[in-house]
Each structure stands twice: as structure tokens, then as C-alpha cells.
Scaffold this motif. Structure first.
Motif, PDB file in Angstrom:
ATOM      1  N   GLN A  75     -19.760  -4.258  -0.542  1.00  0.00           N
ATOM      2  CA  GLN A  75     -18.992  -3.033  -0.736  1.00  0.00           C
ATOM      3  C   GLN A  75     -17.789  -2.937   0.204  1.00  0.00           C
ATOM      4  O   GLN A  75     -16.860  -2.171  -0.048  1.00  0.00           O
ATOM      5  N   MET A  76     -17.821  -3.714   1.283  1.00  0.00           N
ATOM      6  CA  MET A  76     -16.747  -3.647   2.273  1.00  0.00           C
ATOM      7  C   MET A  76     -15.438  -4.161   1.691  1.00  0.00           C
ATOM      8  O   MET A  76     -15.424  -5.175   0.985  1.00  0.00           O
ATOM      9  N   PRO A  77     -14.324  -3.473   1.979  1.00  0.00           N
ATOM     10  CA  PRO A  77     -13.027  -4.045   1.582  1.00  0.00           C
ATOM     11  C   PRO A  77     -12.743  -5.306   2.369  1.00  0.00           C
ATOM     12  O   PRO A  77     -13.091  -5.399   3.546  1.00  0.00           O
ATOM     13  N   HIS A  78     -12.173  -6.283   1.727  1.00  0.00           N
ATOM     14  CA  HIS A  78     -11.890  -7.559   2.366  1.00  0.00           C
ATOM     15  C   HIS A  78     -10.383  -7.787   2.454  1.00  0.00           C
ATOM     16  O   HIS A  78      -9.615  -7.210   1.678  1.00  0.00           O
ATOM     17  N   PRO A  79      -9.960  -8.627   3.413  1.00  0.00           N
ATOM     18  CA  PRO A  79      -8.520  -8.873   3.572  1.00  0.00           C
ATOM     19  C   PRO A  79      -7.872  -9.291   2.262  1.00  0.00           C
ATOM     20  O   PRO A  79      -8.439 -10.051   1.479  1.00  0.00           O
ATOM     21  N   SER A  80      -6.691  -8.763   2.043  1.00  0.00           N
ATOM     22  CA  SER A  80      -5.951  -9.075   0.816  1.00  0.00           C
ATOM     23  C   SER A  80      -4.574  -9.609   1.208  1.00  0.00           C
ATOM     24  O   SER A  80      -4.335  -9.996   2.346  1.00  0.00           O
ATOM     25  N   THR A  81      -3.644  -9.603   0.269  1.00  0.00           N
ATOM     26  CA  THR A  81      -2.301 -10.098   0.559  1.00  0.00           C
ATOM     27  C   THR A  81      -1.488  -9.078   1.349  1.00  0.00           C
ATOM     28  O   THR A  81      -0.421  -9.394   1.842  1.00  0.00           O
ATOM     29  N   ARG A  82      -1.995  -7.828   1.463  1.00  0.00           N
ATOM     30  CA  ARG A  82      -1.275  -6.831   2.248  1.00  0.00           C
ATOM     31  C   ARG A  82      -1.354  -7.166   3.726  1.00  0.00           C
ATOM     32  O   ARG A  82      -2.156  -7.977   4.152  1.00  0.00           O
ATOM     33  N   ASP A  83      -0.537  -6.490   4.531  1.00  0.00           N
ATOM     34  CA  ASP A  83      -0.501  -6.839   5.948  1.00  0.00           C
ATOM     35  C   ASP A  83      -1.807  -6.456   6.629  1.00  0.00           C
ATOM     36  O   ASP A  83      -2.628  -5.700   6.096  1.00  0.00           O
ATOM     37  N   ALA A  84      -1.992  -6.989   7.827  1.00  0.00           N
ATOM     38  CA  ALA A  84      -3.258  -6.855   8.546  1.00  0.00           C
ATOM     39  C   ALA A  84      -3.602  -5.389   8.804  1.00  0.00           C
ATOM     40  O   ALA A  84      -4.770  -4.997   8.730  1.00  0.00           O
ATOM     41  N   HIS A  85      -2.591  -4.585   9.125  1.00  0.00           N
ATOM     42  CA  HIS A  85      -2.889  -3.180   9.433  1.00  0.00           C
ATOM     43  C   HIS A  85      -3.410  -2.448   8.207  1.00  0.00           C
ATOM     44  O   HIS A  85      -4.299  -1.597   8.315  1.00  0.00           O
ATOM     45  N   ASP A  86      -2.873  -2.764   7.035  1.00  0.00           N
ATOM     46  CA  ASP A  86      -3.409  -2.170   5.805  1.00  0.00           C
ATOM     47  C   ASP A  86      -4.872  -2.556   5.626  1.00  0.00           C
ATOM     48  O   ASP A  86      -5.698  -1.737   5.217  1.00  0.00           O
ATOM     49  N   CYS A  87      -5.194  -3.814   5.916  1.00  0.00           N
ATOM     50  CA  CYS A  87      -6.579  -4.268   5.804  1.00  0.00           C
ATOM     51  C   CYS A  87      -7.484  -3.499   6.758  1.00  0.00           C
ATOM     52  O   CYS A  87      -8.584  -3.061   6.384  1.00  0.00           O
ATOM     53  N   LEU A  88      -7.030  -3.336   8.001  1.00  0.00           N
ATOM     54  CA  LEU A  88      -7.834  -2.612   8.978  1.00  0.00           C
ATOM     55  C   LEU A  88      -8.005  -1.155   8.576  1.00  0.00           C
ATOM     56  O   LEU A  88      -9.101  -0.588   8.696  1.00  0.00           O
ATOM     57  N   GLU A  89      -6.942  -0.547   8.082  1.00  0.00           N
ATOM     58  CA  GLU A  89      -7.026   0.839   7.617  1.00  0.00           C
ATOM     59  C   GLU A  89      -8.046   0.968   6.488  1.00  0.00           C
ATOM     60  O   GLU A  89      -8.806   1.941   6.432  1.00  0.00           O
ATOM     61  N   ASN A  90      -8.071   0.001   5.583  1.00  0.00           N
ATOM     62  CA  ASN A  90      -9.038   0.043   4.479  1.00  0.00           C
ATOM     63  C   ASN A  90     -10.471  -0.019   4.988  1.00  0.00           C
ATOM     64  O   ASN A  90     -11.359   0.670   4.475  1.00  0.00           O
ATOM     65  N   VAL A  91     -10.717  -0.872   5.985  1.00  0.00           N
ATOM     66  CA  VAL A  91     -12.052  -0.974   6.561  1.00  0.00           C
ATOM     67  C   VAL A  91     -12.451   0.346   7.211  1.00  0.00           C
ATOM     68  O   VAL A  91     -13.566   0.848   7.010  1.00  0.00           O
ATOM     69  N   LEU A  92     -11.542   0.932   7.990  1.00  0.00           N
ATOM     70  CA  LEU A  92     -11.841   2.199   8.646  1.00  0.00           C
ATOM     71  C   LEU A  92     -12.065   3.311   7.620  1.00  0.00           C
ATOM     72  O   LEU A  92     -12.972   4.139   7.772  1.00  0.00           O
ATOM     73  N   ASP A  93     -11.242   3.339   6.579  1.00  0.00           N
ATOM     74  CA  ASP A  93     -11.414   4.337   5.526  1.00  0.00           C
ATOM     75  C   ASP A  93     -12.798   4.230   4.895  1.00  0.00           C
ATOM     76  O   ASP A  93     -13.448   5.244   4.601  1.00  0.00           O
ATOM     77  N   PHE A  94     -13.235   2.991   4.691  1.00  0.00           N
ATOM     78  CA  PHE A  94     -14.526   2.775   4.044  1.00  0.00           C
ATOM     79  C   PHE A  94     -15.683   3.183   4.948  1.00  0.00           C
ATOM     80  O   PHE A  94     -16.560   3.950   4.559  1.00  0.00           O
ATOM     81  N   VAL A  95     -15.691   2.660   6.164  1.00  0.00           N
ATOM     82  CA  VAL A  95     -16.830   2.901   7.059  1.00  0.00           C
ATOM     83  C   VAL A  95     -16.877   4.356   7.515  1.00  0.00           C
ATOM     84  O   VAL A  95     -17.960   4.938   7.634  1.00  0.00           O
ATOM     85  N   LEU A  96     -15.721   4.942   7.755  1.00  0.00           N
ATOM     86  CA  LEU A  96     -15.665   6.311   8.268  1.00  0.00           C
ATOM     87  C   LEU A  96     -15.440   7.333   7.161  1.00  0.00           C
ATOM     88  O   LEU A  96     -14.896   8.411   7.406  1.00  0.00           O
ATOM     89  N   GLU A  97     -15.860   7.007   5.970  1.00  0.00           N
ATOM     90  CA  GLU A  97     -15.758   7.918   4.820  1.00  0.00           C
ATOM     91  C   GLU A  97     -16.270   9.309   5.229  1.00  0.00           C
ATOM     92  O   GLU A  97     -17.421   9.473   5.638  1.00  0.00           O
ATOM     93  N   PRO A  98     -15.408  10.355   5.146  1.00  0.00           N
ATOM     94  CA  PRO A  98     -15.817  11.668   5.650  1.00  0.00           C
ATOM     95  C   PRO A  98     -16.845  12.394   4.781  1.00  0.00           C
ATOM     96  O   PRO A  98     -17.572  13.251   5.269  1.00  0.00           O
ATOM     97  N   ASP A  99     -16.899  12.047   3.509  1.00  0.00           N
ATOM     98  CA  ASP A  99     -17.798  12.786   2.611  1.00  0.00           C
ATOM     99  C   ASP A  99     -18.530  11.806   1.696  1.00  0.00           C
ATOM    100  O   ASP A  99     -18.274  11.745   0.497  1.00  0.00           O
ATOM    101  N   PRO A 100     -19.465  11.018   2.245  1.00  0.00           N
ATOM    102  CA  PRO A 100     -20.172  10.030   1.425  1.00  0.00           C
ATOM    103  C   PRO A 100     -21.050  10.700   0.373  1.00  0.00           C
ATOM    104  O   PRO A 100     -21.572  11.798   0.595  1.00  0.00           O
TER     105      PRO A 100
END
Length: 210
Positions: A75-100
Motif C-alpha cells: 500500500q505504500m507509495p513508491h518512488p516514481s519519476t517525480r523528484d525526491a521531495h514529491d516522493c517523500l511527501e507522498n510517503v508522509l501523506d500516506f503514513v500520517l493520514e489524518p482520517d484513516p
């Protein structure tokens, strides 16, 4: 973010059905009150089949833990062609989902309960240690990639990854165990401030503020 429940349609295969029954019994009764009888109550086949495949509840729980860790990884987002910061933001968005949703909240509670047994269960400890190690390595790889791309400062990627992992694990633990709840927005805001001040190069950090 979309999160698929760990178990989809029913299966006729015995071991997966036992693992699913164990998950449902664990949600209902908790680790301390989990018994083979209660697993059998959730199992659609003869309870005797459980003993043909497992010696006891802890052996079933090892299979369940392995399955849930693998599922969470898918379920975790994985690195894509976007820049590294976008990838890190996606991981944080996923793990720190405010309303699971309910499925994810149940999974989180089960994982926290199993992690709580790790100090007394060497096998559980090994699984969680390996899982944390891999997640930390993935985070460090993203940070290293950001340094190479010129997006991040030349920081210690392992130290950044350790901090992020510990923060995310802490929120997960508190969400599952604190009656007062967790201010996910406040945690994320502080993490974003950390990323701007510690990680992002000045020009990119200024862009993030705008």
C-alpha cells in the motif's frame, strides 16, 4: 489516500482462511484473550484443521504478522519519476493520514498490539526490526536521491530517516493507544517545518512557503 483492506474476498484455501480468522478474532478479543477456540469461531471450516496447520495461536500470529507487514508494504507509495521531495511527501501523506478509514484503523490497532508483544516474543521482534530497517533504508534512499538532485542539503540521510521513522511510528502508536486522539495536522505541520529548515535547499524551501 486509498487504502485497500488486508483481506478481500473469501478464500477456500485453508491457511489463508485461518490467518483471516485470526485477524478477525484478534480485532474482537485482543491478544491476551485470543485462543484457538476464538479463532475457530471465526473460521468457516472445522476447527480441527487449525491444529493440522499450526501448533498454537502464536504460530498463527507469526503468519498473520508476516501477511500484514507485506500488505502494508504493497500500500505504500513508491518512488516514481517525480523528484525526491514529491516522493517523500507522498510517503508522509500516506503514513500520517489524518482520517484513516475503519479498515485501516483496525489494521493499525492490530499491528500496534502485535508490536507490543515484541519485547516478549523474539520472532515478533525480528519481524518488526526487519520491517523498520527496510522502511528506514527506503527513506534514506529518498533523501540521498534528493541530495543528488540538488533538492536537499548535504545532510546525513540515515539520521533524517531515523527521525522521520521514529516520528511516524510514534504517531501510529499514540493513535492506537491514546483516548484523547492525535492532532495529525499539528504533527504534519511540524514535520513540514523540519523539512524546510533542515532538509530542503533554501530556494526550494522558500518555494514551499509560498
Amino acid at each position: 489516500m486509498v487504502f485497500d483492506p488486508p483481506f478481500g474476498t473469501d478464500t477456500d484455501e485453508t491457511r489463508p482462511a485461518i490467518v483471516r480468522a485470526t485477524y478477525e478474532a484478534l480485532i474482537e478479543h485482543g491478544y491476551e484473550n485470543l485462543t484457538i477456540q476464538r479463532i475457530g469461531d471465526e473460521f468457516p471450516k472445522s476447527k480441527s484443521l487449525i491444529y493440522q496447520h499450526y501448533d498454537g495461536k502464536d504460530e498463527v500470529l507469526v503468519d498473520l504478522l508476516e501477511f500484514l507487514l507485506d500488505h502494508f508494504e504493497t500500500q505504500m507509495p513508491h518512488p516514481s519519476t517525480r523528484d525526491a521531495h514529491d516522493c517523500l511527501e507522498n510517503v508522509l501523506d500516506f503514513v500520517l493520514e489524518p482520517d484513516p478509514d475503519a479498515d485501516r484503523a483496525e489494521l493499525t490497532n492490530v499491528m500496534v498490539e502485535l508490536r507490543g508483544q515484541a519485547p516478549h516474543n523474539e520472532t515478533f521482534e525480528e519481524y518488526f526490526t526487519a520491517n523498520d530497517r527496510q522502511f528506514r533504508r527506503d527513506l534514506a534512499d529518498i533523501v540521498d536521491r534528493g541530495i543528488e538532485e540538488g533538492v536537499y542539503r548535504p545532510v546525513d540521510a540515515e539520521a533524517v530517516a531515523e527521525f522521520l521513522l521514529t516520528t511516524m511510528n510514534g504517531q501510529t502508536m499514540r493513535r492506537a493507544t491514546a483516548d484523547e486522539g492525535v492532532d495529525a495536522a499539528a504533527i504534519r505541520a511540524e514535520l513540514d517545518a523540519y523539512l524546510r529548515s533542515r532538509l530542503l535547499r533554501e530556494d526550494r524551501a522558500n518555494g514551499e512557503k509560498e
